[in-house]
Scaffold this motif. Structure first.
Motif, short mmCIF file in Angstrom:
data_model
loop_
_atom_site.label_atom_id
_atom_site.label_comp_id
_atom_site.label_asym_id
_atom_site.label_seq_id
_atom_site.Cartn_x
_atom_site.Cartn_y
_atom_site.Cartn_z
N UNK A 74 0.85 -1.20 0.00
CA UNK A 74 0.00 0.00 0.00
C UNK A 74 0.88 1.24 0.00
N UNK A 75 0.44 2.27 -0.72
CA UNK A 75 1.16 3.54 -0.77
C UNK A 75 0.17 4.66 -0.51
N UNK A 76 0.54 5.55 0.41
CA UNK A 76 -0.26 6.75 0.67
C UNK A 76 0.56 7.95 0.27
N UNK A 77 0.03 8.74 -0.67
CA UNK A 77 0.68 9.97 -1.14
C UNK A 77 -0.16 11.15 -0.64
N UNK A 78 0.23 11.77 0.49
CA UNK A 78 -0.61 12.84 1.06
C UNK A 78 -0.68 14.08 0.19
N UNK A 79 0.35 14.36 -0.60
CA UNK A 79 0.34 15.56 -1.45
C UNK A 79 -0.73 15.43 -2.53
N UNK A 80 -0.84 14.28 -3.15
CA UNK A 80 -1.85 14.02 -4.17
C UNK A 80 -3.17 13.57 -3.58
N UNK A 81 -3.14 13.14 -2.31
CA UNK A 81 -4.36 12.63 -1.68
C UNK A 81 -4.80 11.31 -2.28
N UNK A 82 -3.83 10.42 -2.51
CA UNK A 82 -4.12 9.14 -3.16
C UNK A 82 -3.59 7.99 -2.32
N UNK A 83 -4.41 6.96 -2.19
CA UNK A 83 -4.00 5.71 -1.56
C UNK A 83 -4.11 4.62 -2.61
N UNK A 84 -3.04 3.85 -2.78
CA UNK A 84 -3.02 2.76 -3.74
C UNK A 84 -2.78 1.46 -2.99
#
Length: 162
Positions: free
Chosen positions: A99-109
Motif C-alpha cells: 500500500x502507498x499513501x501519497x498525502x500531497x496528491x491525496x491518493x492511496x493505492x
C-alpha cells in the motif's frame, strides 16, 4: 439493473472509506514494531517486524512501514507498507501485499491481491486506488485478475457512512 448499479456505487463508496486516510486528522499516530531505523539524510523512518500503526479508529498492520518526509518542515511525503497489509476501520477491512499513501496528491493505492470487505460485501481487483479529496475510487483488473464485487442488495451495510 439500475438498483444493482446503485448498490455497486454505494459499495464502492463504502470501499473508499475502508482505505481512506490512514494518516489524517489531528489524533496522534502510534506505531509499534520490532525495529525502527531512522535515516535523517534520506528523511525516512522504517518500521520492521509486526508493525501496527494506529490512529483514531483506523489500524494498519504490515510487515514493514516506511514513512518519508520532505522539505524544511519535515512534511509527510509518503507512507508505504510492504507485506501482509491489513487496514481495519470499524466493520471495514482492506488487505493487500502493498500500500502507498501519497498525502500531497491525496491518493492511496493498494495492490498485491487487494481486497476490501465491508460486512458481507467484497470487492477485489488488481489495484484499488482511492482519491481522498475526490472521494472516489478506481478498482482495476489485470490479465489474470478481473474486478469482482459481491454485493448483498438490501443488506445491513448498504448506505452506511464510513
Amino acid at each position: 439493473m439500475r438498483s444493482v448499479f446503485c448498490q455497486l456505487i454505494l459499495l464502492l463508496l463504502l470501499v473508499s472509506g475502508a482505505v481512506a486516510a490512514p494518516i489524517s486528522g489531528n489524533e496522534p499516530l502510534k506505531v509499534k514494531s520490532d525495529n525502527l531505523t531512522a535515516d535523517n539524510e534520506k528523511k525516512t523512518a522504517t518500521f520492521e517486524g509486526k508493525v501496527v500503526a494506529h490512529q483514531g479508529e483506523l489500524t494498519l498492520y504490515t510487515d514493514r512501514l516506511v514513512v518519508s518526509s520532505a522539505g524544511d518542515g519535515n512534511e509527510l511525503s509518503k507512507v508505504e507498507a510492504f507485506g501482509n497489509v491489513r487496514i481495519l476501520q470499524g466493520i471495514r477491512q482492506a488487505t493487500g501485499g502493498h500500500a502507498v499513501y501519497d498525502p500531497k496528491r491525496g491518493v492511496i493505492l493498494l495492490d498485491g491481491n487487494p481486497r476490501v470487505v465491508v460486512g458481507d460485501d467484497v470487492v477485489t481487483g488488481k489495484v484499488i486506488t482511492y482519491f481522498i479529496n475526490e472521494q472516489r475510487s478506481i478498482v482495476t483488473g489485470g490479465p489474470k485478475e478481473r474486478v469482482e464485487a459481491v454485493i448483498h442488495p438490501g443488506g445491513k451495510n448498504v448506505g452506511a457512512k464510513p
